[in-house]
Structures are given as structure tokens and as C-alpha cells.
Design an enzyme around this catalytic site. Structure first.
Site, mmCIF file in Angstrom:
data_model
loop_
_atom_site.group_PDB
_atom_site.id
_atom_site.type_symbol
_atom_site.label_atom_id
_atom_site.label_comp_id
_atom_site.label_asym_id
_atom_site.label_seq_id
_atom_site.Cartn_x
_atom_site.Cartn_y
_atom_site.Cartn_z
ATOM 1 N N THR B 165 0.829 -1.206 0.000
ATOM 2 C CA THR B 165 0.000 0.000 0.000
ATOM 3 C C THR B 165 0.868 1.262 0.000
ATOM 4 O O THR B 165 1.733 1.404 0.856
ATOM 5 C CB THR B 165 -0.919 -0.005 1.237
ATOM 6 O OG1 THR B 165 -1.586 -1.263 1.277
ATOM 7 C CG2 THR B 165 -1.947 1.105 1.175
ATOM 8 N N GLU B 248 -2.508 -5.459 12.345
ATOM 9 C CA GLU B 248 -3.168 -5.134 11.085
ATOM 10 C C GLU B 248 -4.629 -5.561 11.129
ATOM 11 O O GLU B 248 -5.519 -4.827 10.706
ATOM 12 C CB GLU B 248 -2.463 -5.830 9.912
ATOM 13 C CG GLU B 248 -3.138 -5.522 8.585
ATOM 14 C CD GLU B 248 -2.419 -6.100 7.368
ATOM 15 O OE1 GLU B 248 -1.537 -6.950 7.557
ATOM 16 O OE2 GLU B 248 -2.774 -5.685 6.255
#
Lengths: 376, 395
Positions: B165, B248
């Protein structure tokens, strides 16, 4: 808003688990069923439960209660859902006593509540008149006659209705069917003249009755035509407590099913090693965890007198209705052939789940109500 | 008043005094403040708000003070979060270093690594990205092939990472690399920190179904990485990775509507479907879909809260964190689906005239949300984990 039990409540839950597990397991319900027990529960057991203080657990100390709160009662009821214990705890304490407590005069409370707390008297609430829960549709009529009222009409699916010493009856005193205005509550004696009570034998082996009123004398409970203001919160307490029972039953059959997945072998391996079953089991676990949070918050809403009680009751009942439906079906399926035998107790839970789903409102009823209460 | 209540009062007053008015509503994508070597700010207010929070250590409220954190305990951090939410304060600084690397580094890093990297994360000086998945290693993450060879004074890294990302905007990447190809796959993995400015590193964006390109593929071509950038022991990177994945998953379970749509599904139903004489959403099937979702969404919120209470009181079984990635991302996907269902064809506009910003954001958000139950351990992987670790079902 506490979403965990405090230490006292946890102790109470442990006591309930131990007591019900040894004194009133699912076998006890099977026995009541097999002997076609007319009462539908064991009176000696109810006396023991009263001695443990459960009959008066939410009643104020003024009426010989323990004033322990609904969160504690909910913990007991959840355990009773694991064992499918038949008792008048729900009809008497949750429904009947709540109605008297919220709507009764001092005199009415004094005359009835201490005898509830002692386990001497049982109560219930009669609301529904046809096959679906719809309290606004009350049609049974009550007309003033001298100091009292006379009631004429029919009630169905009244929990413990054929044995209760006193019945709180919701009747129409004005307005039209479907309106929440014009409903009034009355206390009717179980042996009143003109009252015919018939036990109905349901799939879940628990006691409900049809009541026919032919000019039966009733004593007004609360204000005339304003019965809804009492009935609505009483039903909400009932819905939340029923959700606790259902959550208990769900957890019990889920546990039994997971245990079975670990022990049953096919194709030379434990069937719990198959991903097709693992994923469904894991998904059910997540649904159970979500529902627990909802039910706990609903009990907090009762105990804290929160304004969103109605919303929380519909939230909890709809959530747990769908959960019990899912898990009971999966429990039968995952047990395979033995899952559809009467010998295995899973069937008792399947039957109870469907009855409990119907009682005090199915998911359609509660989703509609929740949406309306939320402004959409 | 107990200490926590005093703290709440202080926090409330400080936020009232220090959070600029313009920073008290949700940030659009353009208004977000990200970390970085060449950090830029969308406005003077955003900069001011970031600096004030940074100076309090509240960009990372629950990290130790010695590394630039706020030093708050769980209860205090929760209070700060609640009070920020109450006032609508924006998150002052966004960075994967804050959400994922920092907590893992605090647990597994050596003192030099903590001193070097954590204060920079807290101050927003470095933007981090994550190098985990590879084209051939998705759900089966441990089969990763990007290799780091021991060359004496450095590692030589060759291979590729995917779904990194914002790699094209990041300064550093934390990576899982293969350091031993001859053992059980989990036992030959190490955890490396790599400067994206190193020679041989390149990143190229991947266009997604939402039309956005947040995700990149990152390539390593004979990249030299100093030995001191190894976190934890050699070949023990899998434990660091698992610890980090927990962060996460927690993050993803808490993620709200990804694209920042302001309109809720309920409001969309009232505005776009309309109501009948009783004020009910006029289409019964849509209304039922809506209420089912609203209940699930609220149940999720209550479960987050219950998890926190269980943690604080030591009660409960502590299983909730294990389920939240699955239920959180599935619920977010359902929320996006519900929203576009209520918006009708206005919820499927792509660009140009005829759609307001909320409407096109709903379209993009719905498409983006599909990635949530795939990234960070797919829903299927999550269910496997629950079945094994919570239910104890056999392999």
C-alpha cells in the site's frame, strides 16, 4: 453500560449452572414430556428455585425480594436455556411480577409480590389472541360492571396459563383493534368463574394454554385505557429475558456440536477437520459473540432504565431469534443421522428454538419495530 | 472525582482549546495528513493540529514517552480516543508505521532499532509501507520467495512484493524475506527494514476496480541492506510477522467506510427510497435489508466495547479479538453494499455530472471494500484460525 458480569453476577451464574445442571437437566424435560405432565413443570423444583432466591431476585426488598437486578436474573435464565429447564420463572417473575410491579397499586403489590418471592404463588401475562405476536391487536373486551370489570374473549399461547394463580390480562377498553390506546390491564384469578383454561401440547413440551373468558371478573391494574404504557415495557423485559434463554440454548448446542465434530470420524478422519464444517462452525461462533454483546447491553438497558429499552429489546430478540434458528439447524445437520433421532437431545433444542422465536415476537416483528423506533 | 475522570476533563479542555475548528470534521482524502520525509500539509490548520498533537506525543498516545509516545495507559488512551470522537477531531497523523510496525518494533526490535525508528514514526518523519504478499504468496503467505542472501556485512535482496500500500509514496518498507530455503517454510523467513531510496528498489502502482491505485508492486533488484536492519533473530521473522498481523487485523476490524462517505445507509434510505405515510422506508424489502445491517453494525460496535471491558476487568474468555477481523471487514462490506442499494442508480455513478461527491464516493468505497476481506488474511483464513485456535478443531 457494563457489558461484562460483575463478580456477584458471575457467582450467581455459576450457582445456577451447577444447580440446573444437576437438578433440572434436559432429561427432566424429557420426563415431563413422556409422562404427559399436565402442569408442565416440577413444583418441587420451583420451590427449590424460590429457596435460592430466584423468584424474588428482581423484586424490591419491600416485597421480600433481593433487588438484584435483571442482569443477574438474565444470567440465571441463560443457564436455564442450556438445560431447557421448565419452570414458572419466566411467566411468574419476568412477565407477571413485572406487570404488577410497574402497574400495580401499593395494595396490589403487597398482596401479590411477597407470595411470588416465596414461591407460593405463580403469575402470568395473557396478551396474544392469534397465531402471531401482535399486542396492539388486542380485541378481548373488558366492560365496567360496578366496581369491577368483566372480560370476554380469548387468549392463546399463555405461558403457564392453565396453572397460574393469577393472570394479568391485556384487554381492550376503548379504541379499535390495532390501536395502542384503549388497552387496559386486569388481574384475573386463575379459578375465576367463567374462565376456561386448556393446556395446549406444543412441540417444545413446555406449557402454554388457551384461555376463554366468558364474563370473567377482573381487577384493574394501572390506569384505564393506558395499559400500553405498562404492557410495552413488561413485554420488553420478557423479550430480553427470552433472548437470554435462547442465547443459553444456542451456546449449549453449539458446544455439543463442536464436541461432536472433534469426536465423530468418517473417511478415516475427524469430521471437524473438514473445512466445509470448520467454516460454518467458526462463523456461528462469531455470530454468538456478537449476540452476547447485544443481550448484555439489553439487560443494562433494563437495569439503568434507559430510554432505548424498546429498541434494545427488539434488537436483542431479533438477533437471537436468527442466531438460534441458524445454530439449531446446523446442530442437527452436523450431527448427521443421529441429529434427527429423539434419543439425541439436540431435537429438544430445535423444538424449543422455534417456540421461543414465536413467543413475544418473531424477527420480522422486531425488525419492523426496531426500524420504526429508529425513525425509518 | 477519580483520576480517570480528572484526566478526561483535562483532555476535553485541551482538545477544545487546541483542535482547530476546521479539524473537527471527517477528513476527505485530500485533507489527510500522512507521514513522510517530505511531508506536506493540506492546510495551515492541519499542520498546526498535527504539530500540537505530535508535541503531546498523542500521534501515538499509548507508546512509551522515551520514544516520543504519549505514555498513556489503556484506559487513558481510550478516553483520548472517545473525547476526540466526541469532538469529531481528525486523526492528526496517518502512517502504517504507527498502526503496525511501531507496536511490533516495540516488542521485537533491539534498543538501537527502537531509538532509530520509533521517534521518527511518532513525529511523522518517515512514511512506512508493508512488504508481505508476493504474486505467488497470498493467503499462503509463508511460501514467500523474495530472498535475502547473507553477504557478510549486508544482505542482498532480490524479488518482488505485491499489494504494498502506497509504496510509491513511502520512505521505508518493512519486509518478510526468505533467508533459508532449505527448512520448513515458516522457519526460513526473516524480517527486514529497507530504505526505499536504496539502489535497486522500485515501485509501480496497480489500478484497482475502484479506479484507485493505492496498492503497488515493489521490486528488489540486488538491493544491499545493512545487517542492523534485521528485526528479531535470523529466520525467526515469522513470529514478528504474526505479531504484526494481529495489529493489522485489529486495525482492519475497526476501519470505517474506507472512502469517507458522509451519508449513512439510513439517511440514504430516507432520501433516496422515501417513506410511506407512517414514516417507514417505502420499500419493505429494502427496509428489511437496512435494519438487518444496522443491527449487525451496532452489534459490532457493542462487541468492540465489550472486548475493551473484558480486557479492563480481566473477565471473559478473551476470544473477541480473534473474530474481529472477520466480522469487522464483512460488516464494512455489507455496509457499503447496503449504502449503494439504498442510493439506487445514484450509488453507481462513476464520474462527471449528475452525481454529488457522496454518491461517487459510495461507488468507489463499495468497490474498494471488496479488498478488505482479502487483505491482511482473507475471511476464509480468519475462519480457519478461529476454527483451530478458538474451537480447537483438528487439522
Amino acid at each position: 453500560m457494563p457489558l461484562v458480569l460483575n463478580e456477584e453476577q458471575r457467582l450467581l451464574k455459576d450457582t445456577a449452572k451447577e444447580f440446573l445442571g444437576s437438578s433440572a437437566p434436559v432429561e427432566a424435560l424429557r420426563k415431563l414430556r413422556d409422562e404427559k405432565n399436565e402442569i408442565g413443570y416440577d413444583k418441587a423444583l420451583w420451590q427449590q428455585m424460590a429457596e435460592l432466591g430466584w423468584a424474588g431476585i428482581v423484586l424490591p426488598e419491600d416485597y421480600d425480594g433481593l433487588d438484584f437486578g435483571f442482569m443477574g436474573l438474565g444470567a440465571i435464565i441463560e443457564e436455564s436455556g442450556r438445560t431447557l429447564t421448565a419452570s414458572p420463572l419466566f411467566s411468574t417473575v419476568v412477565l407477571g411480577a413485572s406487570a404488577i410491579l410497574l402497574g400495580g397499586s401499593d395494595e396490589q403489590k403487597q398482596s401479590l409480590l411477597p407470595s411470588v418471592a416465596s414461591g407460593e404463588k405463580t403469575l402470568t401475562l395473557a396478551v396474544d389472541e392469534y397465531a402471531h405476536h401482535n399486542p396492539a391487536a388486542i380485541a378481548l373486551s373488558a366492560k365496567a360492571q360496578g366496581e369491577n370489570f368483566v372480560l370476554t374473549g380469548k387468549k392463546v399461547c399463555v405461558v403457564d396459563g392453565h396453572t397460574a394463580d393469577h393472570i394479568v390480562v391485556a384487554a381492550r377498553t376503548s379504541g379499535t383493534t390495532g390501536s395502542t390506546d384503549g388497552i387496559s390491564l386486569f388481574i384475573v384469578d386463575g379459578d375465576a368463574e367463567g374462565l376456561t383454561r386448556t393446556r395446549r401440547w406444543m412441540a417444545d413440551s413446555r406449557a402454554v394454554a388457551e384461555l376463554n373468558f366468558d364474563k370473567v371478573s377482573g381487577q384493574l391494574l394501572g390506569e384505564l385505557d393506558k395499559g400500553w404504557d405498562i404492557l410495552d415495557p413488561v413485554l420488553d423485559r420478557g423479550r430480553i429475558c427470552l433472548a437470554a434463554e435462547m442465547l443459553g440454548g444456542t451456546q449449549e448446542i453449539f458446544k455439543r456440536t463442536v464436541d461432536y465434530l472433534k469426536e465423530r470420524e468418517q473417511f478415516g478422519v475427524k469430521i471437524g477437520s473438514f473445512q466445509a464444517l470448520k467454516h460454518r462452525a467458526a462463523h456461528m461462533f462469531t455470530e454468538i459473540e456478537l449476540a452476547k454483546s447485544v443481550v448484555l447491553d439489553a439487560f443494562t438497558a433494563i437495569d439503568e432504565g434507559r430510554a432505548d429499552l424498546g429498541q434494545m429489546a427488539s434488537f436483542a430478540k431479533a438477533t437471537v431469534n436468527d442466531l438460534y434458528y441458524l445454530v439449531s439447524n446446523e446442530a442437527v445437520q452436523m450431527h448427521g443421522g443421529i441429529g434427527v433421532t429423539d434419543e439425541l437431545e439436540i431435537g429438544f433444542f430445535l423444538k424449543r428454538s422455534r417456540m421461543a422465536i414465536q413467543l413475544l415476537g418473531d424477527s420480522g416483528f422486531h425488525r419492523d419495530r426496531y426500524a420504526s423506533l429508529s425513525g425509518y | 472525582m477519580d483520576a480517570l475522570e480528572t484526566f478526561r476533563q483535562e483532555v476535553r479542555e485541551w482538545l477544545e482549546a487546541n483542535c482547530p475548528e476546521s479539524q473537527r470534521k471527517p477528513a476527505s482524502r485530500e485533507e489527510q495528513v500522512w507521514a513522510g520525509r517530505n511531508q506536506t500539509f493540506p492546510s495551515a490548520d492541519a499542520k498546526l493540529w498535527f504539530e500540537r498533537m505530535r508535541d503531546k506525543g498523542w500521534t501515538v498516545p499509548d507508546w512509551p514517552k522515551e520514544y516520543g509516545g504519549g505514555g498513556l495507559n489503556d484506559a487513558e488512551a481510550k478516553i483520548l480516543k472517545d473525547e476526540m470522537k466526541r469532538l469529531g477531531c481528525r486523526t492528526p497523523l496517518l502512517d502504517i508505521g504507527i498502526w503496525m510496525l511501531g507496536p511490533a518494533l516495540l516488542e521485537y526490535g533491539n534498543e538501537a532499532q527502537k531509538q532509530e525508528h520509533i521517534p521518527k514514526i511518532a513525529r511523522g518523519e518517515i512514511r512506512w509501507c508493508q512488504g508481505y504478499s508476493e504474486p505467488g504468496a497470498g493467503s499462503d503467505l509463508a511460501s514467500l520467495q523474495c530472498k535475502a542472501e547473507d553477504k557478510g556485512d549486508h544482505f542482498l535482496v532480490n524479488g518482488t512484493k505485491i499489494w504494498t500500500t502506497n509504496a510509491d509514496k513511502s520512505d521505508w518498507i518493512f519486509c518478510l524475506v526468505r533467508t533459508d530455503p532449505n527448512v520448513k517454510k515458516q522457519e526460513g523467513i526473516s524480517f527486514l527494514l529497507i530504505d526505499m531510496e536504496s539502489e535497486g528498489v522500485s515501485a509501480s502502482p496497480i489500478e484497482l476496480i475502484s479506479g484507485e491505485s493505492e496498492f503497488c508492486q515493489t521490486f528488489f533488484d540486488n538491493v544491499k541492506v545493512p545487517k542492523e536492519n534485521l528485526v528479531g533473530e535470523l529466520n525467526k521473522g515469522w513470529s514478528v510477522a504474526k505479531a504484526l498481523l494481529k495489529h493489522e487485523r485489529k486495525l482492519m476490524s475497526e476501519q470505517e467506510t474506507p472512502a469517507g462517505t458522509q451519508i449513512t445507509p439510513v439517511q440514504a434510505a430516507l432520501d433516496y427510497v422515501g417513506t410511506d405515510a407512517n414514516g417507514k422506508v417505502a420499500n419493505a424489502a429494502l427496509r428489511d435489508q437496512l435494519v438487518r445491517h444496522e443491527m449487525k453494525y451496532r452489534a459490532l460496535g457493542l462487541t468492540h466495547f465489550r472486548s475493551f471491558e473484558e480486557k479492563m476487568s480481566g473477565a471473559g474468555e478473551g476470544n473477541i479479538p480473534m473474530i474481529m477481523k472477520y466480522v469487522g471487514t464483512e460488516c464494512t462490506k455489507e455496509r457499503e453494499e447496503t449504502l449503494i442499494a439504498m442510493l439506487g442508480t445514484q450509488g453507481l455513478g462513476w464520474e462527471g455530472e449528475g452525481f454529488n461527491q457522496d454518491e461517487t464516493l459510495a461507488t468507489r468505497g463499495w468497490l474498494f471494500s471488496k479488498a478488505l476481506s482479502i487483505a491482511g488474511g482473507s475471511s476464509e483464513v480468519q475462519l480457519n484460525i478461529i476454527a483451530k485456535r478458538v474451537l480447537g478443531l483438528p487439522d
